[in-house]
Design an enzyme around this catalytic site. Structure first.
Site, PDB file in Angstrom:
ATOM      1  N   PHE A 191      29.378  17.452  38.919  1.00 17.68           N
ATOM      2  CA  PHE A 191      29.247  15.891  38.646  1.00 17.68           C
ATOM      3  C   PHE A 191      29.322  15.271  40.113  1.00 17.68           C
ATOM      4  CE2 PHE A 191      30.205  11.196  38.326  1.00 17.68           C
ATOM      5  CZ  PHE A 191      29.226  10.869  37.461  1.00 17.68           C
ATOM      6  N   LYS A 247      36.865   7.037  44.896  1.00 16.45           N
ATOM      7  CA  LYS A 247      38.056   6.898  43.927  1.00 16.45           C
ATOM      8  C   LYS A 247      39.340   6.477  44.369  1.00 16.45           C
ATOM      9  CE  LYS A 247      36.035   8.889  39.610  1.00 16.45           C
ATOM     10  NZ  LYS A 247      34.767   9.710  39.996  1.00 16.45           N
ATOM     11  N   ASP A 280      32.536  17.807  47.729  1.00 14.71           N
ATOM     12  CA  ASP A 280      32.691  16.617  47.028  1.00 14.71           C
ATOM     13  C   ASP A 280      34.141  16.546  46.386  1.00 14.71           C
ATOM     14  OD1 ASP A 280      32.871  14.343  45.315  1.00 14.71           O
ATOM     15  OD2 ASP A 280      30.885  14.612  44.332  1.00 14.71           O
TER      16      ASP A 280
HETATM   17  C1  LIG Z   1      33.121   9.660  40.287  1.00 12.98           C
HETATM   18  C2  LIG Z   1      32.797  10.889  40.797  1.00 12.98           C
HETATM   19  C3  LIG Z   1      31.519  10.695  41.592  1.00 12.98           C
HETATM   20  C4  LIG Z   1      30.911   9.272  41.432  1.00 12.98           C
HETATM   21  O1  LIG Z   1      31.758   8.420  41.959  1.00 12.98           O
HETATM   22  P1  LIG Z   1      31.188   6.700  41.460  1.00 12.98           P
HETATM   23  O2  LIG Z   1      31.902   5.983  42.399  1.00 12.98           O
HETATM   24  O3  LIG Z   1      31.304   6.532  40.157  1.00 12.98           O
HETATM   25  O4  LIG Z   1      29.733   6.567  42.014  1.00 12.98           O
HETATM   26  C5  LIG Z   1      30.912  11.731  42.449  1.00 12.98           C
HETATM   27  N1  LIG Z   1      31.531  12.854  42.555  1.00 12.98           N
HETATM   28  C6  LIG Z   1      32.885  12.925  41.832  1.00 12.98           C
HETATM   29  C7  LIG Z   1      33.244  14.469  41.859  1.00 12.98           C
HETATM   30  C8  LIG Z   1      33.469  12.201  41.012  1.00 12.98           C
HETATM   31  O5  LIG Z   1      34.467  12.434  40.446  1.00 12.98           O
END
Ligand SMILES: *Cc1c(COP(=O)(O)O)cnc(C)c1O
Length: 401
Positions: A135, A249, A220
């Site tokens: 994700f 986050k 990420d």
């Molecule tokens: C939450 C998340 C995103 C997206 O972040 P948003 O602030 O919701 O756009 C991308 N990558 C990872 C691994 C995430 O947990």
């Protein structure tokens, strides 16, 4: 205003993309939150691994209030010192030789990474590799790289050649990446897939593949970064440095901020005018993030997270219940895995008993409490868990009959 009135107004005025959440929160104090009907909950999800200092932490409140009263916004037409301070702090925590671009969310951090690696790539690089079930966000670039088919497929095509390989499978990665690959996007542990760690040595393997082919290694750490695993960053535990790192986050402790960090030649790959955001590097968001980093340091929250994480893992391991398959994760980032699709019932029954947990997958409960959680609070949850599981089991049976 009661919860049920708020749900009605939500349904009438907000788009249905989230459905209508069951609980309306109105107040947070430490690891506790309160709903519109005055019920108290122990917060074991922290707004999806965001509210790391808990709610209403004095350091965060003070930094945000002070910055709002001093200068709330500048745009990037002007320098604001908070942005520089925060970039310097992150670069120092990451060990130097890096530069930062600030966004307002995780998905925007990945969009920046995507443009950065395209800018840095030599000719003939035309495809991307990402992990299945991964994700990276909901905007089109990040979504194109997102391996959860159900949320990606309805919105394509994206005009990008993205090839997916199974998470943690180095042989598949080696097979997929050659000198035509622009970048490899991975998470160290897949958060939205259900806190699924990669096998030991995976990040080192990704590093090797990228070094051998010249593809950029984009890591990420939007969910794993800023202390969640008990280290500042998960890649530091693995002893591996990516080319590009994305954060969001937990960085802002509840204020919206993301960051894209470029190392080595990726630090200076953007040309002037290549990318931007009106709100990026916003002084209030940066002040909040600085307060988060300060507090993690001052309160020793990395070590605390590691100890609390071990305690939580140990106590989850000790639970003997027909609904429980096991647990996995690191630090205060855990999945309680279930023997069947019971997660929605577990989440619901936990809330009834005053605990906020997250059914991240049909058979997985995600726990990502504030990093300031105490052993006593973990104990209260663990003590209630068998009753929650019994109630979830009963609810499942009722539904079946
Ligand atoms: C939450 C998340 C995103 C997206 O972040 P948003 O602030 O919701 O756009 C991308 N990558 C990872 C691994 C995430 O947990």
């Amino acid at each position: 205003m009661t919860g049920s009135e708020l749900r009605e107004r939500f349904a009438a005025s907000l788009m249905p993309n989230y459905g209508v959440p069951q609980i309306a929160l109105t107040l947070g104090r430490g690891c506790e939150v309160y709903d519109a009907d005055g019920r108290q909950y122990l917060d074991l999800i922290a707004g999806i691994a965001v509210s790391s200092l808990g709610h209403g932490h004095p350091a965060l409140v003070k930094a945000v209030a002070h910055q709002a009263a001093t200068l709330a916004h500048t745009s990037n037409l002007f320098i604001n010192e908070r942005e520089i301070e925060l970039a310097e702090r992150l670069v120092a925590l990451l060990g130097g030789d890096a530069k930062v671009y600030f966004s307002n969310s995780g998905t925007e951090a990945n969009e920046a990474a995507l443009k950065l690696v395209k800018r840095a790539a030599g000719p003939g690089r035309h495809y991307f590799v990402a992990a299945g079930k991964g994700f990276h966000g909901r905007t089109s670039g990040s979504l194109a790289l997102t391996g959860k088919d159900a949320i990606r497929e309805p919105f394509g095509p994206f005009g990008m050649d993205v090839r997916f390989v199974p998470h943690g499978d180095l042989d598949a990665l080696r097979e997929a990446v050659d000198t035509g690959c622009t970048a490899v996007f991975v998470e160290p542990t897949q958060g939205e897939a259900g806190v699924v760690p990669a096998p030991e040595g995976y990040l080192a393997g990704v590093r090797e593949v990228c070094d051998a082919t010249g593809a950029a290694f984009v890591l990420d750490e939007i969910q794993s970064g800023i202390g969640r695993t008990g280290a500042w960053f998960a890649h530091q535990e693995a002893g591996v440095r990516p080319d590009v790192l994305t954060l969001a986050k937990g960085l802002g402790g509840g204020l919206p901020i993301g960051a894209c960090v470029g190392f080595g030649r990726y630090a200076d790959a953007f040309h002037k005018g290549d990318h931007g955001s009106t709100f990026g590097g916003n002084p209030i968001a940066c002040a909040a993030a600085l307060a988060v980093l300060d507090t993690i340091e001052k309160e020793g929250l990395l070590a605390h997270t590691a100890v609390m994480g071990d305690l939580l893992a140990e106590q989850l391991d000790a639970i003997d219940h027909p609904l429980v398959a096991g647990q996995r994760g690191s630090g205060l980032w855990r999945a309680l895995t279930l023997t069947g699709p019971h997660a929605a019932h577990v989440q619901e029954q936990a809330a009834v008993r005053g605990f906020l947990v997250n059914a991240v997958a049909p058979d997985v409960i995600r726990l990502a409490p504030p990093l300031v959680i105490t052993p006593e609070q973990i104990g209260v949850f663990i003590e209630a868990l068998p009753t929650v599981l019994d109630a979830a089991e009963a609810a499942t049976k009722e539904k079946q009959s």
